[in-house]
Motif scaffolding. Sequence first.
Motif, PDB file in Angstrom:
ATOM      1  N   VAL A  69     112.871 -15.450  64.961  1.00 48.13           N
ATOM      2  CA  VAL A  69     112.994 -14.213  65.732  1.00 48.13           C
ATOM      3  C   VAL A  69     112.591 -14.445  67.186  1.00 48.13           C
ATOM      4  CG1 VAL A  69     111.921 -11.934  66.043  1.00 48.13           C
ATOM      5  CG2 VAL A  69     112.784 -12.630  63.796  1.00 48.13           C
ATOM      6  N   ALA A  70     111.513 -15.185  67.400  1.00 45.37           N
ATOM      7  CA  ALA A  70     111.059 -15.466  68.764  1.00 45.37           C
ATOM      8  C   ALA A  70     112.107 -16.239  69.547  1.00 45.37           C
ATOM      9  CB  ALA A  70     109.743 -16.234  68.732  1.00 45.37           C
ATOM     10  N   GLU A  71     112.740 -17.206  68.926  1.00 46.78           N
ATOM     11  CA  GLU A  71     113.780 -17.981  69.601  1.00 46.78           C
ATOM     12  C   GLU A  71     114.992 -17.103  69.903  1.00 46.78           C
ATOM     13  OE1 GLU A  71     116.103 -20.640  71.471  1.00 46.78           O
ATOM     14  OE2 GLU A  71     113.933 -20.704  71.114  1.00 46.78           O
ATOM     15  N   ALA A  72     115.348 -16.226  68.977  1.00 47.23           N
ATOM     16  CA  ALA A  72     116.478 -15.333  69.208  1.00 47.23           C
ATOM     17  C   ALA A  72     116.193 -14.356  70.347  1.00 47.23           C
ATOM     18  CB  ALA A  72     116.812 -14.569  67.929  1.00 47.23           C
ATOM     19  N   ALA A  73     114.973 -13.833  70.409  1.00 46.42           N
ATOM     20  CA  ALA A  73     114.602 -12.932  71.502  1.00 46.42           C
ATOM     21  C   ALA A  73     114.649 -13.657  72.845  1.00 46.42           C
ATOM     22  CB  ALA A  73     113.213 -12.351  71.259  1.00 46.42           C
ATOM     23  N   ARG A  74     114.135 -14.888  72.869  1.00 47.97           N
ATOM     24  CA  ARG A  74     114.163 -15.679  74.106  1.00 47.97           C
ATOM     25  C   ARG A  74     115.597 -15.920  74.555  1.00 47.97           C
ATOM     26  NH1 ARG A  74     115.524 -20.039  76.018  1.00 47.97           N
ATOM     27  NH2 ARG A  74     116.322 -20.730  73.994  1.00 47.97           N
ATOM     28  N   ALA A  75     116.469 -16.318  73.614  1.00 45.74           N
ATOM     29  CA  ALA A  75     117.863 -16.577  73.949  1.00 45.74           C
ATOM     30  C   ALA A  75     118.580 -15.314  74.423  1.00 45.74           C
ATOM     31  CB  ALA A  75     118.579 -17.176  72.739  1.00 45.74           C
ATOM     32  N   ALA A  76     118.150 -14.161  73.914  1.00 46.18           N
ATOM     33  CA  ALA A  76     118.758 -12.892  74.324  1.00 46.18           C
ATOM     34  C   ALA A  76     118.177 -12.361  75.627  1.00 46.18           C
ATOM     35  CB  ALA A  76     118.574 -11.851  73.214  1.00 46.18           C
ATOM     36  N   GLY A  77     117.145 -13.018  76.135  1.00 45.51           N
ATOM     37  CA  GLY A  77     116.536 -12.600  77.390  1.00 45.51           C
ATOM     38  C   GLY A  77     115.623 -11.405  77.277  1.00 45.51           C
ATOM     39  N   ALA A  78     115.014 -11.208  76.095  1.00 45.71           N
ATOM     40  CA  ALA A  78     114.118 -10.061  75.889  1.00 45.71           C
ATOM     41  C   ALA A  78     112.703 -10.545  75.609  1.00 45.71           C
ATOM     42  CB  ALA A  78     114.610  -9.203  74.725  1.00 45.71           C
ATOM     43  N   ASN A  79     111.720  -9.755  76.035  1.00 47.87           N
ATOM     44  CA  ASN A  79     110.337 -10.016  75.635  1.00 47.87           C
ATOM     45  C   ASN A  79     110.182  -9.685  74.154  1.00 47.87           C
ATOM     46  OD1 ASN A  79     109.901 -10.386  78.426  1.00 47.87           O
ATOM     47  ND2 ASN A  79     109.316  -8.231  78.668  1.00 47.87           N
ATOM     48  N   LEU A  80     109.089 -10.167  73.563  1.00 49.70           N
ATOM     49  CA  LEU A  80     108.844  -9.911  72.150  1.00 49.70           C
ATOM     50  C   LEU A  80     107.405  -9.487  71.937  1.00 49.70           C
ATOM     51  CD1 LEU A  80     109.880 -10.138  69.156  1.00 49.70           C
ATOM     52  CD2 LEU A  80     108.923 -12.454  69.164  1.00 49.70           C
ATOM     53  N   LEU A  81     107.216  -8.415  71.176  1.00 51.09           N
ATOM     54  CA  LEU A  81     105.903  -8.015  70.680  1.00 51.09           C
ATOM     55  C   LEU A  81     105.980  -8.054  69.163  1.00 51.09           C
ATOM     56  CD1 LEU A  81     103.022  -6.968  71.179  1.00 51.09           C
ATOM     57  CD2 LEU A  81     103.958  -4.639  71.127  1.00 51.09           C
ATOM     58  N   SER A  82     105.264  -9.017  68.571  1.00 52.78           N
ATOM     59  CA  SER A  82     105.343  -9.247  67.136  1.00 52.78           C
ATOM     60  C   SER A  82     103.949  -9.424  66.572  1.00 52.78           C
ATOM     61  CB  SER A  82     106.196 -10.495  66.861  1.00 52.78           C
ATOM     62  OG  SER A  82     106.322 -10.735  65.495  1.00 52.78           O
ATOM     63  N   GLU A  83     103.775  -9.078  65.299  1.00 56.57           N
ATOM     64  CA  GLU A  83     102.426  -9.013  64.758  1.00 56.57           C
ATOM     65  C   GLU A  83     101.752 -10.376  64.612  1.00 56.57           C
ATOM     66  OE1 GLU A  83     103.031  -8.625  59.972  1.00 56.57           O
ATOM     67  OE2 GLU A  83     103.375  -6.853  61.185  1.00 56.57           O
ATOM     68  N   GLU A  84     102.524 -11.438  64.473  1.00 57.92           N
ATOM     69  CA  GLU A  84     101.907 -12.756  64.337  1.00 57.92           C
ATOM     70  C   GLU A  84     101.684 -13.408  65.699  1.00 57.92           C
ATOM     71  OE1 GLU A  84     101.052 -13.017  61.364  1.00 57.92           O
ATOM     72  OE2 GLU A  84     102.501 -11.675  60.422  1.00 57.92           O
ATOM     73  N   ALA A  85     102.709 -13.407  66.557  1.00 59.69           N
ATOM     74  CA  ALA A  85     102.644 -14.099  67.848  1.00 59.69           C
ATOM     75  C   ALA A  85     102.042 -13.244  68.940  1.00 59.69           C
ATOM     76  CB  ALA A  85     104.043 -14.546  68.260  1.00 59.69           C
ATOM     77  N   GLY A  86     102.023 -11.939  68.771  1.00 58.78           N
ATOM     78  CA  GLY A  86     101.577 -11.059  69.844  1.00 58.78           C
ATOM     79  C   GLY A  86     102.684 -10.844  70.858  1.00 58.78           C
ATOM     80  N   PHE A  87     102.327 -10.768  72.142  1.00 62.84           N
ATOM     81  CA  PHE A  87     103.312 -10.494  73.189  1.00 62.84           C
ATOM     82  C   PHE A  87     103.787 -11.797  73.805  1.00 62.84           C
ATOM     83  CE2 PHE A  87     104.411  -9.439  77.664  1.00 62.84           C
ATOM     84  CZ  PHE A  87     105.492  -8.615  77.398  1.00 62.84           C
ATOM     85  N   LEU A  88     105.110 -11.997  73.793  1.00 62.47           N
ATOM     86  CA  LEU A  88     105.733 -13.158  74.417  1.00 62.47           C
ATOM     87  C   LEU A  88     106.569 -12.664  75.590  1.00 62.47           C
ATOM     88  CD1 LEU A  88     106.921 -15.128  71.237  1.00 62.47           C
ATOM     89  CD2 LEU A  88     104.780 -15.376  72.518  1.00 62.47           C
ATOM     90  N   ASP A  89     106.159 -13.024  76.804  1.00 64.67           N
ATOM     91  CA  ASP A  89     106.793 -12.539  78.028  1.00 64.67           C
ATOM     92  C   ASP A  89     107.929 -13.465  78.428  1.00 64.67           C
ATOM     93  OD1 ASP A  89     107.492 -11.486  80.462  1.00 64.67           O
ATOM     94  OD2 ASP A  89     105.468 -11.539  81.321  1.00 64.67           O
ATOM     95  N   ASN A  90     109.162 -12.960  78.320  1.00 70.46           N
ATOM     96  CA  ASN A  90     110.332 -13.724  78.746  1.00 70.46           C
ATOM     97  C   ASN A  90     110.916 -13.199  80.045  1.00 70.46           C
ATOM     98  OD1 ASN A  90     110.378 -15.582  76.536  1.00 70.46           O
ATOM     99  ND2 ASN A  90     111.154 -13.940  75.220  1.00 70.46           N
TER     100      ASN A  90
END
Length: 273
Positions: A69-90
């Motif tokens: 999911v994190a890789e897909a969000a990065r490839a889509a150009g979106a930030n991610l807030l997820s319960e395991e990784a927390g906030f990933l700023d793209n």
Amino acid sequence: MSTPIPWPVPEPELPADVHPALAAVARAAHRAYGEARRRHTRAELGTETAMGADGTPTMLVDRLVEDAVAEAARAAGANLLSEEAGFLDNGSAVTLVVDPVDGSANAAAGVPLSCIAAVVSVDGTATEALTCWFDTGRSWHAVAGRPTPYRTSGRTRLDGAALNVLRPRPAGRDAWHRLTDRAARIRILSTTCLEGALVAEGSIDAFADAGGDVHRIMDLAAAMVTVPAAGGAVIDAFGRPLEIDPDLTRRWSGIIAATPRLAEEIAAAVTAG
């Protein structure tokens, strides 16, 4: 528990107008979960591998799906807030608030009640939601402010309701019994996001955490878009505002109900003690 789960995970059935980033993470999650079930036993999928950003243990199944999911969000150009990784700023104005595997214990054991739930958030406001049931490919999609095909049951009273609940926590056993003694039917499915979708479509009347304060924002975010559009309500039992916030230490006792009146009646029963 020593064998892989034999049946496949289908591709999600997505509407044509779903946000591209939501579609990308949903497809990535389904594929990753399917691959995880082919390659690992139930016992391996349920092994705790780390502590998540939300302060709860991360199972192997969580990590494998969230990585995809994190890789897909990065490839889509979106930030991610997820319960395991927390906030990933793209570096995006769009943040995806995602529960990659809601119902992790079910998913690891092969109980076919787990899903991915994701929301598009712009400046802290949820604008679009997607919930995809892993074992069927079925999905629920809603856009804030747009008509939806889903309609709740319309029930307004707790007495006689079909109520889904989380298992009782030690501090909330009395509240749990106040709810379950009044409902006509009780289910414990252990997958809040999927249960929220079932409220939206009228399959059940309500879902509640009886004062256990176990919900993180990604547990409730999809329902916060989908259920009000279908005529229902999503609230915290103790009246705390539901806010999209990268602080994953925050917790709520979520109530997802067919109507605002039913939500308030459930909250009153939870807090009566």
